[in-house]
Design a protein around this motif. Structure first.
Motif, short mmCIF file in Angstrom:
data_model
loop_
_atom_site.label_atom_id
_atom_site.label_comp_id
_atom_site.label_asym_id
_atom_site.label_seq_id
_atom_site.Cartn_x
_atom_site.Cartn_y
_atom_site.Cartn_z
N LEU A 234 0.84 -1.19 0.00
CA LEU A 234 0.00 0.00 0.00
C LEU A 234 0.88 1.25 0.00
N PRO A 235 0.51 2.28 -0.75
CA PRO A 235 1.43 3.42 -0.93
C PRO A 235 1.84 4.09 0.37
N GLU A 236 0.93 4.19 1.33
CA GLU A 236 1.28 4.86 2.57
C GLU A 236 2.16 4.01 3.48
N LYS A 237 2.34 2.71 3.13
CA LYS A 237 3.15 1.83 3.97
C LYS A 237 4.54 1.56 3.39
N ILE A 242 6.71 6.85 -2.25
CA ILE A 242 6.33 6.71 -3.65
C ILE A 242 7.05 7.75 -4.50
N ARG A 243 7.08 7.54 -5.79
CA ARG A 243 7.78 8.45 -6.70
C ARG A 243 7.12 9.83 -6.67
N ASN A 244 7.94 10.84 -6.87
CA ASN A 244 7.40 12.20 -6.86
C ASN A 244 7.72 12.97 -8.14
N ASP A 245 8.12 12.22 -9.19
CA ASP A 245 8.54 12.91 -10.42
C ASP A 245 7.56 12.69 -11.57
N LEU A 246 6.35 12.23 -11.25
CA LEU A 246 5.35 12.02 -12.30
C LEU A 246 4.45 13.24 -12.43
#
Length: 627
Positions: A234-237, A242-246
């Motif tokens: 899960l993204p929050e775990k 998570i990626r921040n360049d999209l």
């Protein structure tokens, strides 16, 4: 009198209730457990006659319609004595039972979610299971969790008792919460539940050793999951975030979708039209598929999966489940393109597709099924596999030839996913023929191949129902032709080409139970003559089956004539999945596609009239390169 619904429309909630009440009235003092209630399709001959009137504009309010029929699957005497399973066909209008079928030896009805959920409750109250579980010391904050599964009838000593089983894991409630990935912590126990008594009758100890250890012995210690490692998805775990360049990628349809739904379940898009229903065994089913008014397929489905659409509870009450099927358009790149080198002018169109999509979650796995229709009259049957690979516990530092360690303490077993699409063609009519086409080398010779660059395209008519295989070295494909109609340009019979991926067939030994109960998986394509209610490649009753009965192999064994006949194709394709570490903790989708494309069906490219398109909502962002 109110007009009956279209013969190829699903049952309404009200119609399902009528079918339920008819069965109840015949068993007034008996406990009933309802399994499924859904449309029983009318005889094909009646529907074909109706469709001919409908598409020729001759249908009127007084035109006789095929009767509305429901199939009702139910148990009589459930819970109080050994239940008897029955399948009845109910005439909704007459409120009568048309026929009833009961199972024979070795035939068990399909599962329903209510009974498989009982495995968890049975484990909670089972001293046998709890004693087995107590032999392990779980770390602080961990709790055991049981995931219910069907039972595969792999034990030759089983006497036909209806069983379900559970796979056992541990979830870290303290730091991960309820939705932590429990598959990372497998516990080597398999509880088995008797479906009648709802009691755990045995608990299997699963070996955790490697390649040099015995298969059947206890090979683990008390701290069985101490060497396992968290694997959150899960993204929050995610520990790495998570990626921040999209940047956003937005698809919009400012004027709405190009498709429409009329008459309840008829889909119209571009030159395509079809009707859509849903049933719990096959999922989405497409009927009466036409392009520009011409018949292409009578029926298209995946053979033999289990879903919910109209949900029947054990009491026979029916409720509609929303958002079971997704219908959308998508862009798939270039449709066709050519640039005139003399003038520099390029003509190009985009390939737009209509997608009918549904997804099933089977415990750890997800299967995504897509039926895609394009503007060049092609149909793609697509299967995508994703989800979490099934794992068992393995001791620290061990490896095994039957799987791959994808996370500390978690061994993902080698396995296969084999699918069947059932294709009921109607290429400008019901009388069709299958032709096997191969491209073969021709030895250089002065008469026919003086320069050695000619190859032969050889066609062989399949005369009798059978299972056949692909030969990619020969570019073997199959064509469904209507030999009563010829293409005005080529002079050849009109048809559609069926392109099946040449994937590996079943690897289980021919004498194994797995092979005997999955005979369908031994050929890439089966061709059978149409028979009413013959819909399931793996047989009518697959739960705990030890042989494939009434499946496609039995249908092919009739050796029916399939030249210029009403026939059915069963395409077999699958994944031989030898897991890799990159499949963990959630597997990226693996995609398989079957293609049906016109072959001398039209007099030119059917997508030649698609307008060149420029997405006015798209914007080009420019950047400066300092290089």
């Amino acid at each position: 009198m109110a007009q009956l619904p279209h013969p190829l429309s699903a049952l309404t909630v009200e119609e399902s209730a009528v079918a339920r009440d008819v069965i109840r009235s015949l068993h007034p003092d008996t406990v009933l457990l309802f399994r499924q209630i859904y449309l029983y399709e009318p005889p094909k001959a009646q529907v074909a006659e109706f469709l001919e009137l409908e598409h020729s504009g001759k249908l009127t309010d007084t035109t006789p319609r095929p009767p509305r029929l429901a199939q009702v699957w139910f148990d009589v005497g459930a819970r109080e004595k050994t239940p008897k399973y029955a399948e009845s066909i109910v005439d909704i209008g007459l409120k009568t039972v048309v026929s009833t079928r009961t199972t024979g030896p070795g035939q068990l009805s399909s599962l329903i979610m209510d009974e498989i959920r009982e495995v968890v409750a049975a484990c909670d109250r089972s001293e046998l299971f709890q004693d087995k579980l107590r032999q392990f010391q779980l770390p602080p904050g961990f709790e055991a969790i049981v995931e219910p599964w069907p039972y595969g009838a792999s034990d030759p000593t089983d006497d036909g008792t209806r069983f379900f089983q559970g796979l056992v894991y541990a979830v870290n409630k303290e730091t991960g919460g309820d939705d932590s990935n429990f598959y990372a912590y497998p516990i080597p126990l398999i509880p088995v539940m008797d479906a009648k008594t709802r009691e755990i009758v045995r608990v299997l100890d699963v070996a955790t050793g490697g390649k040099d250890d015995p298969y059947q012995s206890k090979t683990c210690g008390q701290n069985v999951i101490d060497h396992c490692q968290a694997a959150e998805y899960l993204p929050e775990k995610l520990p790495q975030g998570i990626r921040n360049d999209l940047k956003p990628l937005t698809v919009i349809q400012p004027e709405g979708a190009s498709f429409s739904i009329v008459d309840g379940n008829r889909i119209e898009w571009q030159k395509w039209s079809m009707r859509l229903t849903f049933n719990p065994r096959e999922g989405a089913v497409l009927h009466d598929i036409r392009y520009d008014g011409r018949s292409v397929l009578y029926r298209l489905s995946m053979s033999d999966m289990y879903f919910d659409g109209l949900v029947t509870d054990p009491n026979g009450d029916v409720q509609e489940t929303k958002n079971v099927i997704c219908l959308h358009e998508q862009d798939n790149g270039i449709g066709w393109k050519h640039t005139d080198w003399r003038t520099g002018r390029a003509a190009v169109t985009r390939r737009r597709e209509l997608v009918v999509q549904y997804i099933i979650t089977l415990a750890n796995y997800e299967y995504v099924f897509n039926f895609k229709f394009d503007q060049a009259a092609g149909i793609t049957i697509e299967t995508r596999a994703t989800g979490i690979v099934s794992v068992v516990n393995i001791n620290p530092g061990q490896t095994a030839p039957w799987g791959n360690v994808v996370s500390p303490g978690a061994l993902a077993q080698n396995h296969q996913h084999i699918f069947v699409a059932r294709i009921d063609p109607a290429i400008d009519g019901q009388a069709n023929t299958i032709v096997q086409e191969e491209s073969l080398p021709v030895p250089m010779n002065p008469e026919t191949n003086p320069h050695g660059n000619y190859y032969e395209v050889r066609q062989t008519v399949l005369k009798s129902s059978a299972g056949v295989d692909l030969a990619p070295q020969n570019n073997r494909v199959f064509k469904v032709q209507n030999r009563a109609k010829t293409n005005p340009v080529s002079g050849k019979p009109i048809g559609y080409k069926v392109i099946i991926p040449p994937t590996q067939l079943l690897l289980a030994d021919a004498e194994s139970i797995q092979s005997k109960r999955a005979a369908f998986a031994n050929h890439h394509l089966w061709v059978t003559k149409y028979k009413e209610d013959e819909l399931y490649a793996g047989g009518r009753y697959t739960l705990q089956s030890k042989v494939e009965a009434e499946g496609v192999a039995d249908a092919a064994a009739r050796a029916d004539n399939v030249e210029d006949e009403d026939l059915v194709l069963w395409t077999v394709f699958g994944l031989t999945h030898n897991p890799r570490v990159e499949d963990w903790p959630v597997m990226p989708v693996e995609t398989l596609q079957v293609h049906l494309v016109p072959s001398d069906f039209f007099s030119q490219n059917p997508a030649i009239d698609v307008p060149p398109s420029k997405d006015q909502g798209s914007k080009i962002w420019t950047t400066t390169c300092a290089c």
